[in-house]
Design a protein around this motif. Structure first.
Motif, short mmCIF file in Angstrom:
data_model
loop_
_atom_site.label_atom_id
_atom_site.label_comp_id
_atom_site.label_asym_id
_atom_site.label_seq_id
_atom_site.Cartn_x
_atom_site.Cartn_y
_atom_site.Cartn_z
N LEU A 1 3.60 2.64 -13.24
CA LEU A 1 4.02 2.06 -11.96
C LEU A 1 4.18 3.11 -10.86
CD1 LEU A 1 4.86 -0.67 -10.71
CD2 LEU A 1 7.22 -0.16 -11.42
N ASP A 2 4.74 4.27 -11.25
CA ASP A 2 5.04 5.25 -10.20
C ASP A 2 3.87 6.20 -9.93
OD1 ASP A 2 5.33 6.49 -12.60
OD2 ASP A 2 7.22 7.49 -12.12
N THR A 3 2.70 5.61 -9.68
CA THR A 3 1.53 6.40 -9.28
C THR A 3 1.02 5.86 -7.95
OG1 THR A 3 0.17 4.96 -10.68
CG2 THR A 3 0.78 7.11 -11.59
N ALA A 4 0.62 6.77 -7.09
CA ALA A 4 0.20 6.45 -5.72
C ALA A 4 -1.31 6.19 -5.65
CB ALA A 4 0.58 7.60 -4.79
N GLU A 5 -1.79 5.87 -4.45
CA GLU A 5 -3.24 5.77 -4.20
C GLU A 5 -3.49 6.11 -2.74
OE1 GLU A 5 -5.07 2.59 -6.23
OE2 GLU A 5 -7.02 2.83 -5.27
N VAL A 6 -4.56 6.86 -2.49
CA VAL A 6 -4.96 7.19 -1.12
C VAL A 6 -6.24 6.42 -0.80
CG1 VAL A 6 -5.82 9.02 0.40
CG2 VAL A 6 -3.92 9.49 -1.14
N TYR A 7 -6.26 5.76 0.36
CA TYR A 7 -7.45 5.07 0.85
C TYR A 7 -7.90 5.71 2.16
CZ TYR A 7 -6.84 1.20 -2.42
OH TYR A 7 -6.75 0.43 -3.55
N TYR A 8 -9.22 5.86 2.31
CA TYR A 8 -9.79 6.29 3.59
C TYR A 8 -10.80 5.22 3.99
CZ TYR A 8 -12.34 9.04 7.04
OH TYR A 8 -12.94 9.48 8.21
N CYS A 9 -10.57 4.62 5.15
CA CYS A 9 -11.42 3.50 5.57
C CYS A 9 -12.72 4.01 6.19
CB CYS A 9 -10.67 2.61 6.55
SG CYS A 9 -11.63 1.15 7.03
N LEU A 10 -13.84 3.56 5.66
CA LEU A 10 -15.16 4.01 6.10
C LEU A 10 -15.80 3.06 7.10
CD1 LEU A 10 -16.43 4.96 2.53
CD2 LEU A 10 -15.69 6.58 4.29
N ARG A 11 -15.48 1.77 7.00
CA ARG A 11 -16.12 0.77 7.87
C ARG A 11 -15.29 -0.52 7.83
NH1 ARG A 11 -22.34 -0.45 6.78
NH2 ARG A 11 -22.53 1.47 8.00
N GLY A 12 -15.27 -1.24 8.97
CA GLY A 12 -14.71 -2.59 8.98
C GLY A 12 -13.30 -2.67 9.52
N ARG A 13 -12.74 -3.86 9.41
CA ARG A 13 -11.41 -4.17 9.93
C ARG A 13 -10.66 -4.98 8.89
NH1 ARG A 13 -10.36 -1.53 14.88
NH2 ARG A 13 -12.44 -0.68 15.15
N GLY A 14 -9.40 -4.69 8.73
CA GLY A 14 -8.63 -5.52 7.81
C GLY A 14 -7.24 -4.98 7.62
N PHE A 15 -6.66 -5.35 6.48
CA PHE A 15 -5.29 -4.95 6.17
C PHE A 15 -5.17 -4.62 4.70
CE2 PHE A 15 -4.81 -7.74 9.86
CZ PHE A 15 -3.95 -7.01 10.66
N MET A 16 -4.20 -3.74 4.40
CA MET A 16 -3.74 -3.60 3.03
C MET A 16 -2.42 -4.34 2.95
SD MET A 16 -4.81 -2.16 0.18
CE MET A 16 -5.71 -0.64 0.50
N VAL A 17 -2.35 -5.32 2.04
CA VAL A 17 -1.12 -6.10 1.82
C VAL A 17 -0.43 -5.51 0.60
CG1 VAL A 17 -0.19 -8.37 1.27
CG2 VAL A 17 -2.13 -8.16 2.84
N MET A 18 0.83 -5.11 0.79
CA MET A 18 1.52 -4.37 -0.27
C MET A 18 2.90 -4.95 -0.53
SD MET A 18 0.30 -0.58 1.00
CE MET A 18 0.33 -1.08 2.72
N GLU A 19 3.39 -4.65 -1.73
CA GLU A 19 4.68 -5.22 -2.14
C GLU A 19 5.21 -4.40 -3.31
OE1 GLU A 19 4.34 -9.40 -2.42
OE2 GLU A 19 5.95 -9.56 -3.90
N ASN A 20 6.52 -4.19 -3.32
CA ASN A 20 7.08 -3.45 -4.47
C ASN A 20 7.91 -4.40 -5.35
OD1 ASN A 20 9.64 -3.66 -3.34
ND2 ASN A 20 9.79 -1.51 -2.73
N PRO A 21 8.32 -3.94 -6.52
CA PRO A 21 8.98 -4.86 -7.47
C PRO A 21 10.28 -5.46 -6.93
CG PRO A 21 8.24 -2.90 -8.61
CD PRO A 21 8.08 -2.62 -7.15
N GLN A 22 10.90 -4.84 -5.93
CA GLN A 22 12.11 -5.40 -5.32
C GLN A 22 11.78 -6.54 -4.35
OE1 GLN A 22 11.67 -1.91 -5.31
NE2 GLN A 22 12.96 -1.70 -7.11
N GLY A 23 10.48 -6.74 -4.08
CA GLY A 23 10.08 -7.79 -3.15
C GLY A 23 9.95 -7.31 -1.72
N ASN A 24 10.15 -6.02 -1.48
CA ASN A 24 9.86 -5.49 -0.14
C ASN A 24 8.36 -5.56 0.10
OD1 ASN A 24 12.60 -4.69 0.24
ND2 ASN A 24 12.18 -2.87 -1.00
#
Lengths: 199, 199
Positions: free
Chosen positions: B98-121
């Motif tokens: 669970l406690d591992t990260a991820e890095v994203y680099y956007c190459l093209r397009g438009r959108g969102f990353m939808v995220m949530e943690n186990p506390q519901g944040n």
């Protein structure tokens, strides 16, 4: 897990005359004086240093906790130039946790990643825009800019607990150097390099 | 360390009409039929599926050993489209570690990353070309393409031992949905979402 997990965040890589980050935590600068002993031609090095302590490379870092699971990331900018016939380069390092990898994505420029593992095996891979380079666990790595005019800019990602070990590779130098020969980059043996069994 | 440390390697991200990799090990395709239960409008989902099992997203992966210290990487391509008024998206996942990260680099397009943690944040961050997104440890994450015509393409890097846990977030869905309202993307509550204490 702690209640205070940090929030996700976004920043932009800005492509202008210089490549910059819209936000960062740390800006590292390395001048010629920080690179004593790294270039083969020590006389050329001293002559240049007597003139001016030029800026050779810069790193913009995003701070994250230095623990496994986190990913440290940022951009590295190596400026163009040579000391004697040897191109400007980073100091380079092993990771302190030796078996940790690093991913590079080249954003601008031309050059090479010069790499070496503790057995003395070497690898020199080209860097050009849109190339991804994988430095596997246990390989020391140094970026070399072979362009005459342009910065070499890379985006890097490595494990949070990796750390930087500069000392091991500094002592014997890298096995290969990247120098200018007849106007083009050439990969040549480093005459000062010692194989592992002679160190 | 083993004598047979793998050699460093390089590949290119090729920017044509489609973004492709000059080499890769694995090509994952996810069709509409792989996303049952993920979109809110289940009638619209079934109508679309009866017509055609469309391709929603693809992932090109580079294989590395799934151990700490290695970095898994590749590109993700979410095609444009909607199911009802909800934009095409990836299934999304927590990491098994669970406690591992991820890095994203956007190459093209438009959108969102939808995220949530186990506390519901929750957190919803924009993706656009040249943006870097950091998904800290412990956050589930899903990519949503809000363009009407263009692919959303990201380059990703995550720790070798992270793994993918799709089940946890699949059960209660994400807290937030990204839907089209009056011709533009809107972030709205998911009426089926349950807070942690009610699951």
């Amino acid at each position: 897990m702690p209640e205070d997990t940090p929030n996700p965040f976004t920043f932009d890589i800005q492509f202008g005359e210089n490549i910059t980050l819209s936000s960062y935590d740390n800006h590292i600068v390395r001048h010629l004086s920080n690179m004593r002993g790294q270039f083969l031609d020590s006389e050329a090095y001293q002559r240049m240093l007597d003139e001016d302590d030029r800026l050779l490379y810069e790193v913009y870092e995003i701070h994250r906790p230095e623990v496994p699971g986190e990913l440290l990331h940022g951009i590295s900018i190596v400026h163009p130039g040579k000391v004697g016939d040897e191109y400007y380069m980073t100091k380079g390092h092993f990771h302190t946790v030796l078996d940790t990898a690093e991913v590079y994505y080249c954003l601008r420029g031309r050059g090479f990643m010069v790499m070496e593992n503790p057995q003395g095996n070497w690898s020199v891979e080209p860097l050009r825009p849109q190339s991804v380079l994988y430095v596997p666990p246990c390989w020391a790595h140094r970026t070399v800019n072979t362009s005459a005019e342009e910065d070499l800019v890379t985006f890097f990602v490595y494990p949070g607990d990796a750390g930087h070990d500069y000392g091991s590779i500094e002592k014997q130098g890298y096995r290969k150097l990247v120098v200018e020969r007849d106007g083009t980059p050439a990969i040549v043996d480093n005459p000062r390099w010692l194989p592992p069994e002679k160190r």
